[in-house]
Design a protein around this motif. Structure first.
Motif, PDB file in Angstrom:
ATOM      1  N   SER A   1      -4.994  16.372   1.008  1.00 37.04           N
ATOM      2  CA  SER A   1      -6.456  16.386   0.993  1.00 37.04           C
ATOM      3  C   SER A   1      -7.015  14.973   1.148  1.00 37.04           C
ATOM      4  N   ASP A   2      -6.382  14.018   0.498  1.00 39.41           N
ATOM      5  CA  ASP A   2      -6.793  12.617   0.634  1.00 39.41           C
ATOM      6  C   ASP A   2      -6.667  12.159   2.088  1.00 39.41           C
ATOM      7  N   LEU A   3      -5.571  12.500   2.726  1.00 34.14           N
ATOM      8  CA  LEU A   3      -5.360  12.115   4.121  1.00 34.14           C
ATOM      9  C   LEU A   3      -6.407  12.751   5.027  1.00 34.14           C
TER      10      LEU A   3
ATOM     11  N   LEU B   1      -3.710   1.982  10.232  1.00 29.79           N
ATOM     12  CA  LEU B   1      -2.275   1.825   9.960  1.00 29.79           C
ATOM     13  C   LEU B   1      -1.909   2.423   8.608  1.00 29.79           C
ATOM     14  N   LYS B   2      -2.756   2.225   7.615  1.00 31.44           N
ATOM     15  CA  LYS B   2      -2.501   2.816   6.296  1.00 31.44           C
ATOM     16  C   LYS B   2      -2.475   4.341   6.392  1.00 31.44           C
ATOM     17  N   ILE B   3      -3.415   4.888   7.140  1.00 36.36           N
ATOM     18  CA  ILE B   3      -3.459   6.346   7.300  1.00 36.36           C
ATOM     19  C   ILE B   3      -2.200   6.842   7.997  1.00 36.36           C
ATOM     20  N   ALA B   4      -1.800   6.156   9.078  1.00 38.33           N
ATOM     21  CA  ALA B   4      -0.585   6.555   9.798  1.00 38.33           C
ATOM     22  C   ALA B   4       0.629   6.475   8.895  1.00 38.33           C
ATOM     23  N   ASN B   5       0.736   5.409   8.146  1.00 40.21           N
ATOM     24  CA  ASN B   5       1.864   5.240   7.223  1.00 40.21           C
ATOM     25  C   ASN B   5       1.909   6.371   6.200  1.00 40.21           C
ATOM     26  N   ASP B   6       0.757   6.727   5.657  1.00 37.18           N
ATOM     27  CA  ASP B   6       0.734   7.749   4.610  1.00 37.18           C
ATOM     28  C   ASP B   6       1.059   9.124   5.169  1.00 37.18           C
ATOM     29  N   TRP B   7       0.661   9.389   6.418  1.00 38.12           N
ATOM     30  CA  TRP B   7       1.095  10.630   7.060  1.00 38.12           C
ATOM     31  C   TRP B   7       2.606  10.641   7.211  1.00 38.12           C
TER      32      TRP B   7
ATOM     33  N   ARG C   1      -0.778  27.187   2.428  1.00 44.11           N
ATOM     34  CA  ARG C   1      -1.713  26.453   1.573  1.00 44.11           C
ATOM     35  C   ARG C   1      -2.008  25.061   2.140  1.00 44.11           C
ATOM     36  N   PHE C   2      -0.991  24.390   2.655  1.00 45.72           N
ATOM     37  CA  PHE C   2      -1.211  23.068   3.249  1.00 45.72           C
ATOM     38  C   PHE C   2      -2.195  23.154   4.422  1.00 45.72           C
ATOM     39  N   LEU C   3      -2.052  24.180   5.253  1.00 43.57           N
ATOM     40  CA  LEU C   3      -2.956  24.330   6.390  1.00 43.57           C
ATOM     41  C   LEU C   3      -4.370  24.658   5.919  1.00 43.57           C
ATOM     42  N   GLU C   4      -4.490  25.423   4.855  1.00 40.98           N
ATOM     43  CA  GLU C   4      -5.821  25.685   4.298  1.00 40.98           C
ATOM     44  C   GLU C   4      -6.487  24.386   3.871  1.00 40.98           C
ATOM     45  N   ILE C   5      -5.734  23.523   3.229  1.00 40.42           N
ATOM     46  CA  ILE C   5      -6.280  22.244   2.776  1.00 40.42           C
ATOM     47  C   ILE C   5      -6.638  21.360   3.962  1.00 40.42           C
ATOM     48  N   LEU C   6      -5.781  21.331   4.976  1.00 37.33           N
ATOM     49  CA  LEU C   6      -6.094  20.547   6.175  1.00 37.33           C
ATOM     50  C   LEU C   6      -7.349  21.071   6.861  1.00 37.33           C
ATOM     51  N   ASN C   7      -7.636  22.343   6.684  1.00 41.21           N
ATOM     52  CA  ASN C   7      -8.837  22.927   7.282  1.00 41.21           C
ATOM     53  C   ASN C   7     -10.030  22.925   6.330  1.00 41.21           C
ATOM     54  N   GLY C   8      -9.903  22.220   5.192  1.00 35.60           N
ATOM     55  CA  GLY C   8     -11.069  21.978   4.347  1.00 35.60           C
ATOM     56  C   GLY C   8     -11.147  22.744   3.054  1.00 35.60           C
ATOM     57  N   ALA C   9     -10.121  23.507   2.679  1.00 32.60           N
ATOM     58  CA  ALA C   9     -10.157  24.263   1.423  1.00 32.60           C
ATOM     59  C   ALA C   9     -10.208  23.327   0.215  1.00 32.60           C
TER      60      ALA C   9
ATOM     61  N   HIS D   1       0.821  -1.207   0.000  1.00 32.46           N
ATOM     62  CA  HIS D   1       0.000   0.000   0.000  1.00 32.46           C
ATOM     63  C   HIS D   1       0.860   1.264   0.000  1.00 32.46           C
ATOM     64  N   ALA D   2       1.943   1.249   0.782  1.00 31.62           N
ATOM     65  CA  ALA D   2       2.779   2.443   0.944  1.00 31.62           C
ATOM     66  C   ALA D   2       3.289   2.955  -0.393  1.00 31.62           C
ATOM     67  N   LEU D   3       3.779   2.047  -1.224  1.00 30.73           N
ATOM     68  CA  LEU D   3       4.299   2.451  -2.525  1.00 30.73           C
ATOM     69  C   LEU D   3       3.172   2.859  -3.470  1.00 30.73           C
ATOM     70  N   GLU D   4       2.074   2.122  -3.434  1.00 36.27           N
ATOM     71  CA  GLU D   4       0.938   2.450  -4.302  1.00 36.27           C
ATOM     72  C   GLU D   4       0.416   3.852  -4.028  1.00 36.27           C
ATOM     73  N   TRP D   5       0.385   4.230  -2.743  1.00 33.15           N
ATOM     74  CA  TRP D   5      -0.187   5.530  -2.391  1.00 33.15           C
ATOM     75  C   TRP D   5       0.671   6.678  -2.898  1.00 33.15           C
TER      76      TRP D   5
END
Length: 321
Positions: A125-127, A68-74, A103-111, A27-31
């Motif tokens: 945004s996916d995360l 675990l997938k979410i943690a890995n991708d973060w 911009r990253f923080l805007e996306i984390l807050n829903g932009a 999964h890690a490489l695919e993501w």
């Protein structure tokens, strides 16, 4: 430099591996490929050799596959961005870095995403979407605040590089606690381990001290194993290098000094844990799980260096637009 003998760091905590590690590796490489986060063959090879999936599976050994997938991708996202901050020209352009972080923080807050956003923004945004499907808004707000601190630390390092400032040890250690990303991934531990930590406990001096000591241990361990890469790239943001440059000792002595600091901090953490106050049966149970997670991160971080090739590569990078 390559002939340096690294010290055996003290770690009394057991190590465990998540049972989903094989699935996670695929999964890690695919993501990262799906979001085009690896700009070229060199980036691809760097990512594969780094084995972030092993760190994730070791740091979060008990969580379920989707968490675990979410943690890995973060982790993958943070390490890829960290390389941009350390090894590309971005690391010497604090104002440009601030714009990306805004911009990253805007996306984390829903932009909403736009055509101008880079692949890392789409991955972020996916995360966000995936983590909010499984975690609370309240916890995610706390998590994003930790990310803002990490971004601030990266900018402070960039200012130092741009102005050719070599920080003193105390100033460096304040920045290092942010740039390590430790507060981010200890917050993520709450999500992965399904912990319910109320603000009354999270903001208590006991919790603050536990996190501070753990982050010191993780940071000083990292500085020992990354010293070759920082020295080769001309970066001064490494505790062993600062001691080497500023205290007129050999590099071996500087590394030994950091390793002794690391080991003392592990002992201090254990002593501190043995004298914790009680917060009531329910909170004590959550705190015990949290401390177990801290131990898991310390053990995972140390073991990962024997599996990862991340710090053997010192190539420069370009941002993948």
């Amino acid at each position: 430099m390559n002939q340096l003998a690294y010290p055996n760091l003290y770690c009394p905590f057991p190590s465990h591996i998540n049972k989903h590690i094989d699935v996670l590796e695929r999964h890690a490489l695919e993501w990262v490929l799906r979001f085009n986060l690896l700009a070229n063959e060199s980036s691809y090879q760097r990512f594969c050799k780094s084995k972030f999936f092993f760190l994730a599976a070791s740091a979060y050994p008990n969580c379920q596959l989707e968490e675990l997938k979410i943690a890995n991708d973060w982790l993958s996202w943070a390490f890829i961005w960290d390389d941009q901050c350390d090894l590309s020209n971005l690391g010497r352009q604090p104002d440009v870095l601030k714009d990306f972080h805004k911009r990253f923080l805007e996306i984390l807050n829903g932009a909403e995403l736009t055509s101008k956003d880079i692949p890392l923004a789409y991955a972020l945004s996916d995360l966000r979407q995936r983590i909010l499907q499984r975690g609370s808004q309240e916890w995610f707000h706390y998590f994003v605040d930790r990310y803002e601190g990490y971004f601030d630390g990266c900018v402070q390092e960039a200012v130092n590089r741009a102005q050719e400032i070599t920080p003193d040890v105390d100033s460096y250690m304040l920045i290092r606690r942010l740039t390590l990303g430790g507060y981010v991934f200890l917050a993520l531990m709450e999500f992965c381990n399904y912990l319910t930590i109320p603000d009354s406990l999270r903001n208590h001096e006991v919790m603050k001290e536990l996190k501070a000591m753990t982050i010191n241990i993780l940071a000083w361990c990292n500085d020992i194993f990354s010293v070759h890469r920082e020295m080769s790239s001309g970066d001064v943001h490494n505790l062993a290098l600062l001691i080497y440059y500023q205290q007129n000792v050999s590099l071996e002595e500087a590394i030994l000094t950091v390793s002794e600091m690391h080991d003392r901090e592990v002992h201090r953490l254990k002593d501190f844990e043995s004298s914790l106050p009680s917060f009531g049966e329910e909170l004590d149970a959550e705190l015990a799980k949290y401390i177990s997670g801290l131990h898991g991160w310390i053990s995972a971080n140390l073991i990962w260096y024997s599996h990862s090739g991340r710090y053997q590569n010192i190539d420069s990078l370009e941002l993948n637009q």
